[in-house]
Scaffold this motif. Structure first.
Motif, short mmCIF file in Angstrom:
data_model
loop_
_atom_site.label_atom_id
_atom_site.label_comp_id
_atom_site.label_asym_id
_atom_site.label_seq_id
_atom_site.Cartn_x
_atom_site.Cartn_y
_atom_site.Cartn_z
N ILE A 514 42.89 34.98 27.90
CA ILE A 514 43.61 35.94 28.74
C ILE A 514 44.86 35.29 29.34
O ILE A 514 44.84 34.14 29.76
CB ILE A 514 42.68 36.48 29.85
CG1 ILE A 514 43.24 37.75 30.46
CG2 ILE A 514 42.41 35.44 30.91
CD1 ILE A 514 42.93 38.97 29.69
N GLU A 515 45.97 36.04 29.36
CA GLU A 515 47.24 35.52 29.87
C GLU A 515 47.70 36.21 31.15
O GLU A 515 48.42 35.61 31.94
CB GLU A 515 48.32 35.65 28.80
CG GLU A 515 48.06 34.81 27.56
CD GLU A 515 49.16 34.95 26.53
OE1 GLU A 515 50.14 35.69 26.80
OE2 GLU A 515 49.06 34.32 25.47
N GLU A 516 47.33 37.47 31.33
CA GLU A 516 47.74 38.21 32.53
C GLU A 516 46.51 38.89 33.11
O GLU A 516 45.80 39.62 32.41
CB GLU A 516 48.81 39.25 32.19
CG GLU A 516 50.10 38.62 31.65
CD GLU A 516 51.21 39.65 31.54
OE1 GLU A 516 50.98 40.83 31.87
OE2 GLU A 516 52.31 39.27 31.12
N LEU A 517 46.27 38.66 34.39
CA LEU A 517 45.06 39.17 35.04
C LEU A 517 45.41 39.80 36.37
O LEU A 517 46.03 39.17 37.23
CB LEU A 517 44.05 38.04 35.25
CG LEU A 517 42.79 38.39 36.05
CD1 LEU A 517 42.00 39.50 35.38
CD2 LEU A 517 41.92 37.15 36.25
N THR A 518 45.04 41.08 36.53
CA THR A 518 45.20 41.79 37.79
C THR A 518 43.86 42.41 38.17
O THR A 518 43.32 43.22 37.42
CB THR A 518 46.26 42.90 37.69
OG1 THR A 518 47.53 42.33 37.40
CG2 THR A 518 46.35 43.68 38.99
N ILE A 519 43.32 42.00 39.30
CA ILE A 519 42.16 42.66 39.89
C ILE A 519 42.51 42.89 41.35
O ILE A 519 42.38 42.00 42.19
CB ILE A 519 40.87 41.83 39.75
CG1 ILE A 519 40.61 41.47 38.29
CG2 ILE A 519 39.68 42.59 40.32
CD1 ILE A 519 39.35 40.64 38.07
N SER A 520 43.00 44.07 41.65
CA SER A 520 43.54 44.37 42.97
C SER A 520 42.67 45.38 43.69
O SER A 520 42.27 46.39 43.12
CB SER A 520 44.97 44.92 42.83
OG SER A 520 45.51 45.26 44.09
N GLY A 521 42.36 45.08 44.96
CA GLY A 521 41.55 45.99 45.75
C GLY A 521 40.07 45.89 45.46
O GLY A 521 39.31 46.83 45.74
N ALA A 522 39.62 44.77 44.94
CA ALA A 522 38.22 44.63 44.52
C ALA A 522 37.28 44.35 45.67
O ALA A 522 36.08 44.63 45.58
CB ALA A 522 38.10 43.51 43.49
N ARG A 523 37.78 43.77 46.77
CA ARG A 523 36.93 43.33 47.88
C ARG A 523 35.87 42.35 47.39
O ARG A 523 34.68 42.46 47.70
CB ARG A 523 36.26 44.54 48.55
CG ARG A 523 37.23 45.59 49.04
CD ARG A 523 38.27 45.02 49.99
NE ARG A 523 39.22 46.03 50.45
CZ ARG A 523 40.35 45.75 51.08
NH1 ARG A 523 40.67 44.48 51.29
NH2 ARG A 523 41.15 46.70 51.47
N GLY A 524 36.32 41.37 46.64
CA GLY A 524 35.39 40.42 46.03
C GLY A 524 35.40 39.05 46.67
O GLY A 524 35.02 38.06 46.04
N GLU A 525 35.80 38.97 47.95
CA GLU A 525 36.01 37.67 48.59
C GLU A 525 34.74 36.82 48.70
O GLU A 525 34.82 35.59 48.72
CB GLU A 525 36.64 37.85 49.97
CG GLU A 525 35.91 38.81 50.89
CD GLU A 525 36.34 40.26 50.73
OE1 GLU A 525 35.82 41.10 51.47
OE2 GLU A 525 37.18 40.54 49.86
N LYS A 526 33.57 37.44 48.77
CA LYS A 526 32.35 36.66 48.91
C LYS A 526 32.01 35.86 47.65
O LYS A 526 31.19 34.94 47.70
CB LYS A 526 31.18 37.57 49.28
CG LYS A 526 31.30 38.19 50.67
CD LYS A 526 30.09 39.05 51.01
CE LYS A 526 30.22 39.65 52.40
NZ LYS A 526 29.06 40.52 52.75
#
Length: 671
Positions: A514-526
């Protein structure tokens, strides 16, 4: 909405540009003015021209790559991106590698041109000129930006490495191309006929069931040649495919249950065509030369569009009709999965009907194929039991928007077969005599057709899910199939609170290339430790956007420590970090070209860290907010250090921002 620079516009502007307010492109043209200057009597173009062709709405599906030229010489390569409602230009010639640029100086017309590679595989420019099916006529190449010549004869400012081999233009081309596709051939040959929308409406007005193909009047069909022309010109707003449940083995819909619903749907759909055509024209799905919206549409209704048999009346297909039926059935996957068709799902059935829509083999197939449709937005609509035509109070575009169906994750061939088996078992619990397929032979055919669809999908180089509103369950479902996308280069998932479990599952299962990755608004901080570890293994990653999760200072420190060395663009918008996080990010200035960190709590010591990291750094663009009582002084201090480090002032955007809780405390109270 705060504007970071003159090359940004707000969510309201985007909605306006997408045609939701039924406006023209004049506002966009005024918003984006072309500025030129002369160097050695050669004009230099700073922004592409003819902006209606650049279609900001495409950002909801994928980025646009634009090549600006003057007299056949490349002067800039730019990318149009959408980041949570704000679209902006960035110059790839300075800030990132050019992935797939089609370039042949001899074929570009003289004069200033702006070329956009669209999802449909065509190359568009600002004058309305379109080169169809670029893959056939132009070579797809990977270019080193440093090899492009500017009009002044100098090299581009930064030389960036290109991969060894070019990517295929589109993996599932048969679901994207119109002319010369199997579906086009079936339409052109007359094997598959499209029914005029007005004919369906007239059938309901006269309370006459729609007839089978052999009983259809010719006036109820679109002539084959005209249907092909209209589809090429208007794409998905012309070609509609109906997915529904047969209510009689031979007469199909004798009580006009579906006819009543479809007639109402088509009435509202046709009234929304002016707005729909504007939006889809901007997306490149409608030919820019098309003279306004179509006056009528073409509908695929299998009972009317393909030759049928009626044993009660002794009607059997002739040899020619049998060949037409087989030909039409052979493109069933393309009818529902093509980027340039729109699917209408009527999932409701009478209460007396035991076999519901979701417990029928063909509708399950049509549902899964349309879920994988390229450029999904505004191309799949669903009408369930809640839709009762006589009670409908919505009209036009409001009716259409209310009926939009959210996209679901793709299913692998194995998952599809497992779901068929599961639905069959559940159906048997209702009645042992019920079958998923009325004709048992259809099951083998449907499984084989889905295998063909999956073989194409699995070769996709990009998966884009914008504003799909998924949760953890959908993320876990998608994570199962992600490793099967062996050619995946770009993954985008926005506005989906998939949580830590979902985010961890997706990042861990992403293909390593993978070269470009966007995961926005996931609330995955834990899941930051697991996410960071998985990111460190993505050695080809160049673009990373993990905005709108509350990473905080500790999370940012973990992400920075595991950051792949090839990442050049990093976006952490509204990520909940403060000065300690900013200090960690400053440590990446030696590798990053672009850093976007607006709506975070950066103040004096964070500014100090950024300033200290600037000399000798590779950073070329920075967007941030300063949360400080002495905003102007801190802003001037950062600008001065930026310019002294040899950076372009235009590439630094500093916003005076206060989070809601701070802003509320700053309001003076009455004495």
């Amino acid at each position: 909405s705060s504007r970071f620079s003159s090359t940004c516009f707000s969510p309201a502007d985007l909605d306006r540009l997408m045609g939701q307010s039924c406006c023209s492109n004049n506002a966009l043209e005024q918003e984006w003015k072309t500025s030129t200057e002369s160097v050695n009597n050669v004009p230099v173009l700073h922004k592409p021209v003819a902006l209606d062709a650049l279609d900001a709405a495409t950002c909801y599906q994928r980025d646009c790559v634009v090549v600006s030229t003057i007299d056949g010489s490349v002067i800039d390569v730019m990318r149009l991106r959408l980041d949570d409602g704000v679209a902006s230009w960035s110059s790839l010639g300075v800030f990132g590698r050019v992935d797939t640029v089609i370039w042949d100086g001899k074929k570009l017309q003289a004069g200033a041109q702006s070329w956009v590679l669209r999802d449909d595989g065509d190359f568009h420019n600002g004058t309305g000129y379109v080169i169809r099916d670029v893959a056939k006529h132009w070579s797809l190449v990977q270019k080193d930006v440093g090899s492009f010549k500017t009009p002044q004869g100098g090299e581009a400012r930064k030389s960036l490495a290109a991969p060894d081999a070019a990517l295929p233009l589109v993996a599932n081309a048969y679901l994207r191309t119109t002319e010369n596709s199997p579906l086009y051939d079936a339409l052109a040959s007359g094997s598959l006929r499209l029914v005029r929308g007005t004919f369906v409406q007239d059938c309901w007005k006269q309370r006459k069931p729609w007839p089978m193909r052999q009983d259809m009047p010719e006036s109820g069909f679109w002539p084959a040649e005209e249907a092909c022309t209209m589809w090429q010109m208007y794409g998905p707003i012309f070609f509609l495919a109906l997915s529904y449940a047969w209510l009689h083995p031979t007469m199909n819909d004798p009580e006009m249950w579906h006819l009543e619903r479809l007639a109402c749907i088509l009435t509202e759909y046709r009234s929304s065509l002016p707005s729909m055509s504007i939006w889809l024209r901007q997306k490149g799905a409608v030919d820019p030369r098309a003279p306004g919206p179509p006056e009528d549409i073409g509908v695929f209704i299998d009972y009317c569009s393909l030759p049928q048999e009626d044993t009660d009346r002794g009607i059997m297909r002739s040899q020619e009709e049998h060949q037409q039926f087989v030909s039409g059935l052979g493109v069933a996957d393309i009818i529902y999965g093509h980027a340039n068709t729109t699917v209408l799902r009527i999932t409701s059935v009478p209460t007396s009907e035991q076999r519901k829509y979701h417990f029928r083999g063909w509708p399950i197939f049509e549902q899964h194929v349309s879920n994988a449709k390229p450029g999904y937005s505004l191309k799949v609509f669903e009408f369930d039991d809640a839709f009762i035509p006589k009670n409908n109070t919505l009209h036009g575009l409001g009716f259409i928007m209310e009926s939009m169906k959210g996209q679901s994750p793709q299913r692998s061939q194995q998952q599809f077969c497992a779901e068929l088996s599961s639905r069959c078992r559940l159906l048997k619990e209702v009645s042992a005599n019920l079958q998923l397929f009325s004709n048992p032979q259809d099951e083998h055919f449907v499984v084989q057709k889905y295998a063909e669809v999956w073989s194409q999908l699995a070769r996709s180089s990009a998966l884009t899910y914008r504003r799909v509103g998924w949760g953890t369950a959908e993320a876990l479902q998608l994570a199962i199939v992600l490793p099967k996308f062996t050619q995946l280069k770009t993954f985008v998932l926005t506005n989906s609170a998939i949580g830590s479990e979902g985010m961890k599952a997706i990042v861990i299962n992403l293909p390593r290339q993978i070269e470009e990755l966007t995961i926005s608004g996931a609330r995955g901080e834990k899941a930051v430790d697991d996410v960071g570890l998985a990111l460190s293994e993505l050695t080809n990653l160049r673009y990373l956007d993990l905005s709108h999760s509350d990473w905080g200072d500790v999370g940012v420190q973990v992400l920075v420590s595991q950051m792949p060395k090839n990442v050049r663009v990093l976006e952490l918008v509204r990520s909940g970090f403060r000065d300690r996080g900013a200090s960690n990010l400053a440590g990446l200035f030696h590798q990053l070209h672009v850093l976007h960190v607006v709506f975070n709590h950066v103040s004096g010591s964070g500014t100090d860290s950024f300033i200290a990291a600037l000399p000798g750094s590779t950073i070329e663009q920075l967007q941030l907010c300063l949360l400080t009582e002495s905003f102007e002084a801190e802003k001037d201090r950062l600008i001065d250090a930026w310019v002294r480090a040899g950076k372009s002032r235009e590439r630094l955007a500093i916003v005076d921002w206060k989070p809601p809780e701070v802003a509320s405390r700053s309001v003076s109270q009455p004495g």
